[in-house]
Write a protein that holds these residues in place. Structure first.
Motif, short mmCIF file in Angstrom:
data_model
loop_
_atom_site.label_atom_id
_atom_site.label_comp_id
_atom_site.label_asym_id
_atom_site.label_seq_id
_atom_site.Cartn_x
_atom_site.Cartn_y
_atom_site.Cartn_z
N VAL A 754 0.85 -1.18 0.00
CA VAL A 754 0.00 0.00 0.00
C VAL A 754 0.89 1.23 0.00
O VAL A 754 1.68 1.45 0.93
CB VAL A 754 -0.95 0.01 1.21
N ALA A 755 0.77 2.06 -1.05
CA ALA A 755 1.68 3.18 -1.24
C ALA A 755 1.08 4.49 -0.69
O ALA A 755 1.18 4.77 0.49
CB ALA A 755 2.04 3.30 -2.71
N MET A 756 0.42 5.26 -1.53
CA MET A 756 0.00 6.61 -1.12
C MET A 756 -1.29 7.01 -1.84
O MET A 756 -1.67 6.40 -2.84
CB MET A 756 1.11 7.61 -1.42
N PRO A 757 -1.97 8.04 -1.34
CA PRO A 757 -3.18 8.51 -2.02
C PRO A 757 -2.83 9.33 -3.26
O PRO A 757 -1.68 9.76 -3.44
CB PRO A 757 -3.86 9.38 -0.95
N TYR A 758 -3.85 9.54 -4.08
CA TYR A 758 -3.69 10.32 -5.32
C TYR A 758 -3.40 11.78 -5.01
O TYR A 758 -3.95 12.37 -4.08
CB TYR A 758 -4.97 10.22 -6.16
N ALA A 760 -2.34 15.37 -7.68
CA ALA A 760 -2.16 15.76 -9.08
C ALA A 760 -0.82 16.41 -9.35
O ALA A 760 -0.35 16.41 -10.50
CB ALA A 760 -3.27 16.72 -9.51
N THR A 761 -0.18 16.96 -8.31
CA THR A 761 1.05 17.71 -8.56
C THR A 761 2.14 17.46 -7.53
O THR A 761 3.14 18.17 -7.50
CB THR A 761 0.74 19.24 -8.58
N GLU A 762 1.95 16.45 -6.69
CA GLU A 762 2.95 16.19 -5.66
C GLU A 762 3.58 14.81 -5.88
O GLU A 762 3.77 14.38 -6.99
CB GLU A 762 2.32 16.32 -4.27
N GLU A 763 3.84 14.10 -4.79
CA GLU A 763 4.65 12.89 -4.86
C GLU A 763 3.99 11.76 -5.65
O GLU A 763 4.67 10.99 -6.33
CB GLU A 763 5.01 12.43 -3.44
N TYR A 764 2.66 11.64 -5.56
CA TYR A 764 1.97 10.58 -6.30
C TYR A 764 2.15 10.79 -7.80
O TYR A 764 2.50 9.85 -8.54
CB TYR A 764 0.49 10.57 -5.93
N TYR A 765 1.92 12.00 -8.27
CA TYR A 765 2.09 12.29 -9.68
C TYR A 765 3.53 12.04 -10.13
O TYR A 765 3.78 11.42 -11.16
CB TYR A 765 1.68 13.74 -9.98
N LYS A 766 4.47 12.50 -9.32
CA LYS A 766 5.88 12.32 -9.68
C LYS A 766 6.28 10.84 -9.68
O LYS A 766 7.08 10.41 -10.51
CB LYS A 766 6.76 13.10 -8.71
N SER A 801 -2.05 3.08 -7.78
CA SER A 801 -3.51 3.20 -7.95
C SER A 801 -4.17 3.84 -6.73
O SER A 801 -5.13 3.33 -6.19
CB SER A 801 -4.13 1.83 -8.22
N GLY A 802 -3.63 4.98 -6.30
CA GLY A 802 -4.23 5.69 -5.18
C GLY A 802 -5.45 6.48 -5.57
O GLY A 802 -5.62 6.88 -6.73
N THR A 803 -6.33 6.69 -4.62
CA THR A 803 -7.49 7.58 -4.79
C THR A 803 -7.40 8.61 -3.66
O THR A 803 -6.31 9.05 -3.32
CB THR A 803 -8.80 6.78 -4.72
N LEU A 805 -7.85 7.72 -0.86
CA LEU A 805 -7.21 6.84 0.10
C LEU A 805 -5.90 6.33 -0.48
O LEU A 805 -5.73 6.27 -1.70
CB LEU A 805 -8.12 5.65 0.42
N ALA A 806 -5.00 5.95 0.40
CA ALA A 806 -3.75 5.35 -0.07
C ALA A 806 -4.06 4.06 -0.83
O ALA A 806 -4.82 3.22 -0.35
CB ALA A 806 -2.83 5.06 1.10
N GLY A 807 -3.50 3.93 -2.01
CA GLY A 807 -3.75 2.76 -2.84
C GLY A 807 -2.48 1.98 -3.11
O GLY A 807 -1.37 2.46 -2.83
N PRO A 808 -2.61 0.79 -3.67
CA PRO A 808 -1.44 -0.07 -3.84
C PRO A 808 -0.50 0.37 -4.96
O PRO A 808 -0.92 0.99 -5.93
CB PRO A 808 -2.05 -1.44 -4.19
N TYR A 809 0.75 0.03 -4.79
CA TYR A 809 1.67 -0.09 -5.91
C TYR A 809 1.69 -1.57 -6.25
O TYR A 809 1.95 -2.41 -5.38
CB TYR A 809 3.07 0.37 -5.56
N THR A 810 1.40 -1.90 -7.52
CA THR A 810 1.25 -3.30 -7.91
C THR A 810 2.04 -3.60 -9.17
O THR A 810 1.98 -2.84 -10.14
CB THR A 810 -0.23 -3.64 -8.15
N ALA A 811 2.75 -4.70 -9.16
CA ALA A 811 3.32 -5.29 -10.38
C ALA A 811 2.57 -6.58 -10.63
O ALA A 811 2.35 -7.37 -9.71
CB ALA A 811 4.81 -5.56 -10.20
N SER A 812 2.13 -6.81 -11.87
CA SER A 812 1.25 -7.96 -12.11
C SER A 812 1.43 -8.53 -13.50
O SER A 812 1.88 -7.85 -14.42
CB SER A 812 -0.22 -7.56 -11.93
N ALA A 813 1.07 -9.82 -13.61
CA ALA A 813 1.08 -10.51 -14.91
C ALA A 813 0.40 -11.85 -14.75
O ALA A 813 0.37 -12.42 -13.65
CB ALA A 813 2.50 -10.71 -15.43
#
Length: 974
Positions: A754-758, A760-766, A801-803, A805-813
């Motif tokens: 679980v990473a961070m919330p969405y 638009a111009t801060e750490e999530y965007y970067k 995939s934050g909203t 709320l803090a959302g996951p960082y996911t790698a998938s296949a």
């Protein structure tokens, strides 16, 4: 030197001659509000048909190359070639390196793909309009300069990728082989529709590089292709570029149309197979007519009457009576044949022979019922609205022009298509029913759940016969590869034109007296209006009472049913006659109401919206039926590996006590506990204008549309408190969690935290910028490694995939089963390397170019604008946030990217989940050095079976037994 000049002069002459011979075939323009797509059509001397549509509404261009070749040009023992070649066409050509196609288009801010069906293969790009020449250079290079770049290594890798695709989309998917079974029993042996487009694995295994090259030489010439270009272009300039890049390519072998008789069935053909499913399936397929046949449109309407929507006969006889989870009819048509199809998924306890009987009774009911005026009006209004909506994007218009030209020879066939649909009569429908269904024979497939001893509709009675099969002579002998002669250096990538000016679409805001926040924009490209209501809360509201999880989903479903004034069937009837739709659905954090209408029918549509929003009936019979459907859907989840993976992954990330660990549908226990009064109270408590946002995009000004929405002021204000969710579960160290999906040919892998919330111009965007080259782009490190280099998967990715709320960082296949442990190793390696070593300067430049030039594509359609506006209002973004994002992207440095990677890629503290066949994948996973923890389908720990503890030893051990001390010595020695 003189000889060289003479050669150049000859090339110039030849090239000039080719240009001079390009023929303008026709020019079609729009008169008034006529429903058509304006275009000019040309034919080059080499047979290439070129269609150009000018649309200057947005600075984008869409390029489509459609080859009139699909799996219908294949033969027995060599299936899947057309689809295989779709993959190979992205593997580089003489002047475009391997994987460069995706890289070049992505770096230019565009998107691209290719698709294959029975009858055609197409390749397409959508780009900023200044990149038109680049797109034409790329497409021409793989049309005329491909085969020398097709190596054995690329062949083997893409063969593995296609196998993975088949595993993911067919072999490892519930009901994935239904079409394969019906097709091979409907059509005669050797008929090109008797196998799937993806082909058989054994055919892929026996094919070789020369087979594939001959297939290309036979079918991929310019005379068997249509090049369609649409968007912010000048037709004269386009034709000059097409002549430059495509004109020198030699004409291919002649391609004649294929005509095959419709299959004739002397008796009903009963067939069956077992699958890993919960619900059995009955599918009945009748031979029908090809695409664009005069009887196709009446058969489409017949399918709608019999089995589409809430006014259909099958809905009444099977869905409302709670005999079937799904019951529908359809009339898919291809170039050579059509298949009128019934598909029924009965509830447990129902038999397949009884489902067949109900279908046959429903056909008799239709005979007596006939066709009503409402049937005709619904069908025609929906067709008109669907056609209009298909013109919202330049890609949609280009695709229609290409399809009509390929299969009818007339790009303007949309006008005829509309006329033939609008001209359908009741008599037409009854005639085609009599001709194709009444008393006719069908292929009747029973799909049976494994291990349940259920009975098929009837015993299998059909075996495939190879009698009278004669292999077609397609003319593969003597084909030669001849490259075009140019008077320019084709190896030089064209420079882009001047960057188009892309402005954020202007928008307006408003607020209703009761608190509804509104944001809107005008979109005058098509005469439609889209409204998007977002009511905060959704599934997360069940945090207040987790014992009722699933109630948000059930409430939304019930709001699509009866109201106090209309039954669900009456409401559906009214909406379809308007060509409108109103749908309500629930998500993790909100409930969404989507309204779509033609401008001319908006007033009538909004009256129905008012009824649906304010006066849901919440009838007991609807409640019982939908609750049953939801419970059966929950029980069905464990047949689907991707659903199991999502469910268990969320539980690992958020912890058992979090509502975010519970599926939106709830669990069997929670949904069983929900009562109708619970639903009514949920609606009463949480549906409020104070937590509602409204997005409006359409061909109307603010002062035109807002008065029509005055009824929204009647919505009573309520104080809605949103839940504060429990903290996310922390991860101490990386472990592998294994869920056993017995005998699954593929494994689903999820890894993350679980990473961070969405923002638009801060750490999530970067951080999204940081992840782009690692796992966000097609040519990311992860995808190039696992798909293109190793052939483990059809696609691999990573994302934040934050909203709010803090959302996951996911790698998938989804990966090949026997490569599961190797795929985990490669995921970990790529993430670790990126975190430790960071991004390269070349990758950073690519990332900036790719993300920075996408704005031209971001606001094209009404849906694009609605998504953009929804983000602004949902997250309360500044009006200039896009400008700030562009500044961040422009100025971000390698050092910042590297620091973000070190901070937000904690590979030593991620959960790794594998859903696959334990017997085959566990030994390899155990060798990777991580603790392997076994879970069940619900994410619960499976406790290993432990042998009973031995009794306290006596003074003398029993004969033949070792004392505890001896046991310890043995273990130490071993």
């Amino acid at each position: 030197m003189k000889k060289l000049n003479l050669t150049v002069w000859l090339c110039v002459c030849i090239f000039t001659w080719a240009q001079a011979q390009t023929k303008l075939v026709e020019k079609v323009t729009r008169k008034g509000n006529e429903l058509l797509i304006p275009y000019e059509k040309y034919v080059l001397p080499n047979g290439l048909t070129v269609i150009v549509h000018e649309d200057h509404s947005d600075p984008v261009v869409h390029v489509d190359v459609t080859y009139h070749v699909g799996s219908a040009r294949e033969e027995v023992g060599k299936s899947g070639f057309a689809h295989f070649f779709e993959h190979m066409m992205f593997q580089g050509s003489d002047h475009v390196a391997d994987e460069e196609h995706f890289k070049i288009v992505s770096e230019a801010g565009g998107t691209l793909n290719g698709t294959t069906n029975r009858d055609r293969t197409n390749y397409f790009e959508t780009l900023p309009s200044n990149q038109l020449e680049t797109a034409l250079w790329l497409e021409a290079d793989r049309m005329g300069f491909l085969l020398d770049a097709v190596t054995q290594k690329k062949f083997e890798i893409q063969r593995a990728t296609v196998k993975n695709e088949r595993g993911q989309n067919y072999d490892n998917r519930p009901y994935g082989l239904v079409s394969e079974y019906t097709s091979k029993h409907l059509y005669p042996y050797g008929h090109p529709y008797s196998w799937l487009t993806i082909g058989y694995l054994e055919d892929l295994d026996r094919s070789n590089l020369d087979d594939l090259k001959n297939f290309f030489l036979r079918w991929y010439g310019p005379n068997n292709a249509v090049l369609t270009i649409g968007g912010d272009v000048n037709t004269k300039d386009v034709i000059k570029l097409v002549e430059k890049y495509f004109g020198p390519i030699a004409k291919g072998p002649e391609v004649k149309p294929t005509r095959l008789p419709a299959p004739v069935l002397a008796q009903d053909r009963y067939i069956s197979y077992e699958d890993n499913i919960r619900f059995p399936m009955l599918r009945m397929v009748y031979p029908a007519v090809p695409n664009y046949h005069p009887d196709e449109a009446p058969l489409d309407l017949l399918a709608e009457i019999l089995g589409q929507g809430k006014n259909s006969i099958l809905y009444k006889n099977l869905t409302l009576t709670q005999k079937a989870v799904q019951a529908n009819a359809s009339n898919p048509a291809s170039e050579l044949a059509g298949e009128f199809t019934f598909t029924i998924l009965p509830y447990p306890g129902q038999t397949l022979d009884s489902m067949e009987a109900i279908i046959r009774q429903s056909l008799l009911e239709f005979e007596k019922r006939g066709v009503t005026d409402d049937d005709l009006n619904r069908f025609k209004a929906s067709y008109e609205a669907g056609t209009i909506n298909s013109l919202s994007a330049v890609a949609g218009k280009v695709s229609q022009l290409a399809q009509y030209q390929t299969f009818t020879g007339d790009p303007n066939y949309m006008v005829k298509d509309m006329k033939r649909h609008m001209a359908i009569t009741k008599e037409d429908v009854m005639r085609v029913y009599t001709k194709y269904l009444k008393g006719k024979k069908a292929v009747i497939l029973s799909v049976l759940p494994k291990g349940q001893n259920l009975t098929a509709a009837a015993p299998d009675n059909h075996k495939i016969s190879t009698d009278n099969y004669n292999a077609p002579e397609y003319g593969y002998e003597g084909l030669k590869y001849a490259k075009a002669k140019d008077n320019f250096d084709r190896s030089k990538r064209p420079a882009p034109g001047k960057n188009p000016v892309v402005d954020v679409p202007p928008f307006w805001t408003d607020t209703f007296e009761n608190g509804i926040k509104v944001i809107g924009a005008k979109n005058n490209e098509i005469p439609t209006v889209t409204m998007l209501f977002t009511i905060e809360g959704g599934h997360n509201l069940s945090a207040f009472d987790p014992s009722k999880a699933g109630i948000a989903s059930l409430t939304a479903s019930l709001m699509n049913e009866d109201t106090e004034t209309y039954t669900a069937e009456e409401m559906s009837n009214q909406l379809e006659k308007l060509g409108s739709s109103i749908s309500i659905s629930s998500g993790p954090e909100n409930t969404v109401v989507v309204v779509q209408s033609l401008v001319k029918n908006l007033d009538a549509t909004l009256k129905l919206l008012e009824e649906r929003l304010y006066r849901p009936k919440f009838a007991q019979d609807d409640f019982e039926r939908l609750k049953k459907q939801q419970l059966e859907g929950i029980a069905n989840q464990n047949t689907q590996p991707t659903v199991i993976a999502s469910k268990v992954y969320n539980k690992l990330l958020f912890g058992e006590s979090s509502i975010r660990a519970v599926p939106m549908s709830g669990t069997e226990t929670t949904v069983k506990s929900i009562t109708l009064d619970d639903v009514k109270n949920f609606y009463k408590s949480y549906f409020s204008p104070t937590v509602t946002n409204l997005v409006i995009v359409g061909d109307m000004e603010q002062n035109q549309v807002m008065p029509k929405l005055a009824f929204l002021n009647k919505w009573e204000k309520k104080d809605v408190k949103l839940p504060e969710l429990s903290p996310n579960k922390s991860i101490d160290k990386t472990k592998i969690y294994l869920v056993d999906k017995e005998k699954a040919p593929q494994s689903e892998i999820r890894m993350g935290y679980v990473a961070m919330p969405y923002d638009a111009t801060e750490e999530y965007y970067k951080s999204g910028i940081m992840n782009y080259i690692l796992g966000g782009a097609f040519n990311s490190r992860i995808n190039l490694n696992l798909r293109e280099d190793k052939g483990y998967t059809y696609g691999a990715r990573s994302f934040f995939s934050g909203t709010k709320l803090a959302g996951p960082y996911t790698a998938s296949a989804g990966v090949r089963g026997n490569a599961t442990d190797s795929a985990v190793v490669e995921f970990v390696k790529e993430i670790t390397n990126f975190r430790n070593s960071g991004i390269t300067q070349e990758e950073l430049a690519f990332t900036k170019n790719s993300i920075g030039q996408r704005d031209a594509l971001n606001y094209e359609t009404g849906y694009d604008k609605a998504s953009f506006l929804s983000r602004i209002i949902q997250y309360n973004l500044d009006k200039d946030f896009v400008k700030k994002q562009n500044e961040i992207l422009k100025n971000i440095t390698k050092e910042e990217i590297d620091a973000l990677a070190k901070k937000h890629l904690p590979i030593e503290k991620m959960n790794i989940l594998v859903v696959g066949d334990k017997a085959s994948v566990k030994p390899g996973l155990e060798k990777l050095g991580y603790e392997v923890v076994e879970l069940d389908f619900e994410g619960n720990l499976i406790t290993p079976q432990v042998a009973p503890a031995p009794a306290e030893p006596a003074s003398e051990a029993p004969a033949g037994a070792a004392s505890p001390a001896t046991e310890k010595k043995k273990k130490k020695k071993s």
